[in-house]
Design an enzyme around this catalytic site. Structure first.
Site, PDB file in Angstrom:
ATOM      1  N   GLY A  12       0.784  -1.240   0.000  1.00 53.96           N
ATOM      2  CA  GLY A  12       0.000   0.000   0.000  1.00 53.96           C
ATOM      3  C   GLY A  12       0.811   1.283   0.000  1.00 53.96           C
ATOM      4  O   GLY A  12       0.333   2.316   0.472  1.00 53.96           O
ATOM      5  N   MET A  90      -3.911  -7.198  -6.859  1.00 56.20           N
ATOM      6  CA  MET A  90      -3.322  -8.285  -7.642  1.00 56.20           C
ATOM      7  C   MET A  90      -4.357  -9.222  -8.259  1.00 56.20           C
ATOM      8  O   MET A  90      -4.166 -10.438  -8.297  1.00 56.20           O
ATOM      9  CB  MET A  90      -2.367  -9.102  -6.748  1.00 56.20           C
ATOM     10  CG  MET A  90      -1.232  -8.291  -6.177  1.00 56.20           C
ATOM     11  SD  MET A  90      -0.170  -7.615  -7.465  1.00 56.20           S
ATOM     12  CE  MET A  90       0.790  -9.082  -7.827  1.00 56.20           C
ATOM     13  N   ARG A  91      -5.453  -8.659  -8.732  1.00 54.49           N
ATOM     14  CA  ARG A  91      -6.450  -9.487  -9.405  1.00 54.49           C
ATOM     15  C   ARG A  91      -6.876  -8.818 -10.701  1.00 54.49           C
ATOM     16  O   ARG A  91      -6.894  -7.596 -10.786  1.00 54.49           O
ATOM     17  CB  ARG A  91      -7.682  -9.688  -8.513  1.00 54.49           C
ATOM     18  CG  ARG A  91      -7.379 -10.509  -7.280  1.00 54.49           C
ATOM     19  CD  ARG A  91      -8.624 -10.793  -6.495  1.00 54.49           C
ATOM     20  NE  ARG A  91      -9.598 -11.568  -7.249  1.00 54.49           N
ATOM     21  CZ  ARG A  91      -9.588 -12.899  -7.337  1.00 54.49           C
ATOM     22  NH1 ARG A  91      -8.663 -13.597  -6.717  1.00 54.49           N
ATOM     23  NH2 ARG A  91     -10.503 -13.534  -8.046  1.00 54.49           N
ATOM     24  N   ASN A 107      -5.282   2.405 -12.964  1.00 56.01           N
ATOM     25  CA  ASN A 107      -4.308   1.475 -12.382  1.00 56.01           C
ATOM     26  C   ASN A 107      -2.903   2.044 -12.552  1.00 56.01           C
ATOM     27  O   ASN A 107      -2.642   2.802 -13.476  1.00 56.01           O
ATOM     28  CB  ASN A 107      -4.411   0.128 -13.122  1.00 56.01           C
ATOM     29  CG  ASN A 107      -3.424  -0.906 -12.596  1.00 56.01           C
ATOM     30  OD1 ASN A 107      -3.271  -1.072 -11.384  1.00 56.01           O
ATOM     31  ND2 ASN A 107      -2.747  -1.598 -13.491  1.00 56.01           N
ATOM     32  N   HIS A 109       1.088   0.831 -13.045  1.00 56.76           N
ATOM     33  CA  HIS A 109       1.862  -0.350 -13.462  1.00 56.76           C
ATOM     34  C   HIS A 109       3.357   0.009 -13.504  1.00 56.76           C
ATOM     35  O   HIS A 109       3.716   1.054 -14.041  1.00 56.76           O
ATOM     36  CB  HIS A 109       1.378  -0.812 -14.845  1.00 56.76           C
ATOM     37  CG  HIS A 109       2.068  -2.037 -15.322  1.00 56.76           C
ATOM     38  ND1 HIS A 109       1.773  -3.289 -14.817  1.00 56.76           N
ATOM     39  CD2 HIS A 109       3.068  -2.216 -16.226  1.00 56.76           C
ATOM     40  CE1 HIS A 109       2.559  -4.185 -15.403  1.00 56.76           C
ATOM     41  NE2 HIS A 109       3.351  -3.564 -16.266  1.00 56.76           N
ATOM     42  N   GLN A 173       8.856   7.073  -8.697  1.00 54.61           N
ATOM     43  CA  GLN A 173       8.090   7.771  -9.748  1.00 54.61           C
ATOM     44  C   GLN A 173       6.594   7.464  -9.647  1.00 54.61           C
ATOM     45  O   GLN A 173       5.746   8.328  -9.885  1.00 54.61           O
ATOM     46  CB  GLN A 173       8.606   7.390 -11.140  1.00 54.61           C
ATOM     47  CG  GLN A 173      10.029   7.826 -11.404  1.00 54.61           C
ATOM     48  CD  GLN A 173      10.229   9.314 -11.190  1.00 54.61           C
ATOM     49  OE1 GLN A 173       9.418  10.128 -11.649  1.00 54.61           O
ATOM     50  NE2 GLN A 173      11.282   9.686 -10.480  1.00 54.61           N
ATOM     51  N   GLU A 174       6.272   6.207  -9.288  1.00 62.18           N
ATOM     52  CA  GLU A 174       4.861   5.828  -9.138  1.00 62.18           C
ATOM     53  C   GLU A 174       4.182   6.764  -8.147  1.00 62.18           C
ATOM     54  O   GLU A 174       3.059   7.227  -8.371  1.00 62.18           O
ATOM     55  CB  GLU A 174       4.731   4.388  -8.626  1.00 62.18           C
ATOM     56  CG  GLU A 174       5.201   3.334  -9.601  1.00 62.18           C
ATOM     57  CD  GLU A 174       4.958   1.920  -9.068  1.00 62.18           C
ATOM     58  OE1 GLU A 174       3.922   1.673  -8.443  1.00 62.18           O
ATOM     59  OE2 GLU A 174       5.834   1.059  -9.284  1.00 62.18           O
TER      60      GLU A 174
END
Ligand code: GRF
Length: 200
Positions: A12, A90-91, A107, A109, A173-174
């Site tokens: 998280g 994770m789904r 999302n 990635h 960066q995310e």
């Protein structure tokens, strides 16, 4: 004020970046609910610390994916969620979530899509020998990491990088671009035009 529903499965840290950005007041949004498919996800602790309602739905407790996702949708609606943020969830999202939130679900990635969709992508990028990798925020569609791209950030791949080192560089960066993308959405500045996202 836009209500966010953040879906997680683990650590998280992106959830934390979103909470922090909202609390700082830079985004006209707040995290209204955190939903995890794992009861032991550390992100649930983060939600608790910030007095954010949290719910756990274990897919194994439901007869099928649709019934499972319907419970999630009910909770998102209860909290008047206008944007669903997948943050290490994770789904693969199924038809029920898409039916209710397509165009309102994004999302993050850890690669420069469309290169390296799926799992273990930092190691895949290293194995492939790329010189640059990064992070992507995109709208969610029925594919795996295939939806229209909102924003990306690139990082160099350095000589001798390990999976951990590259992952950490990308994660930094995310934590920047996910709140930025949410801000753009919250301000009504994102327009999906086919495969492309126009930023107004
Ligand atoms: C991040 O690298 C994200 O891009 C990927 O899963 C990881 C989740 O990390 N989808 P965290 O749970 O946000 O710390």
């Amino acid at each position: 004020m836009l209500n966010l529903g953040v879906l997680i499965s683990g650590r998280g840290s992106n959830l934390q970046a979103i909470i922090d950005a909202c609390e700082k007041g830079g985004i006209p949004a707040k995290v209204a609910v955190v939903i995890s498919n794992k009861p032991d996800a550390f992100g649930l602790e983060r939600a608790k610390k910030h007095d954010i309602p949290a719910a756990v739905f274990d897919p194994k407790q439901y007869p099928d994916k649709n019934t499972y996702e319907l419970e999630i949708v009910k909770t998102l609606k209860q909290h008047k969620v206008g944007l669903v943020c997948l943050a290490g969830y994770m789904r693969i999202v199924g038809e029920v979530l898409l039916e209710h939130y397509q165009g309102k679900m994004i999302n993050i990635h850890p690669a420069l899509l469309p290169a390296f969709p799926g799992l273990h992508v930092q190691q895949a990028a290293l194995d492939h020998g790329v010189k640059v990798s990064g992070a992507t925020v995109h709208f969610v569609d029925e594919g795996c990491d295939t939806g229209p791209i909102i924003c990306q950030a690139a990082v160099p791949v350095k000589e001798g990088d390990t999976e951990e080192a590259l992952s950490a560089r990308i994660l930094e960066q995310e934590h920047k671009i996910y709140p930025q993308a949410i801000k753009l959405f919250a301000e009504g500045r994102l327009k999906i035009e086919g495969r492309k996202v126009r930023i107004k």
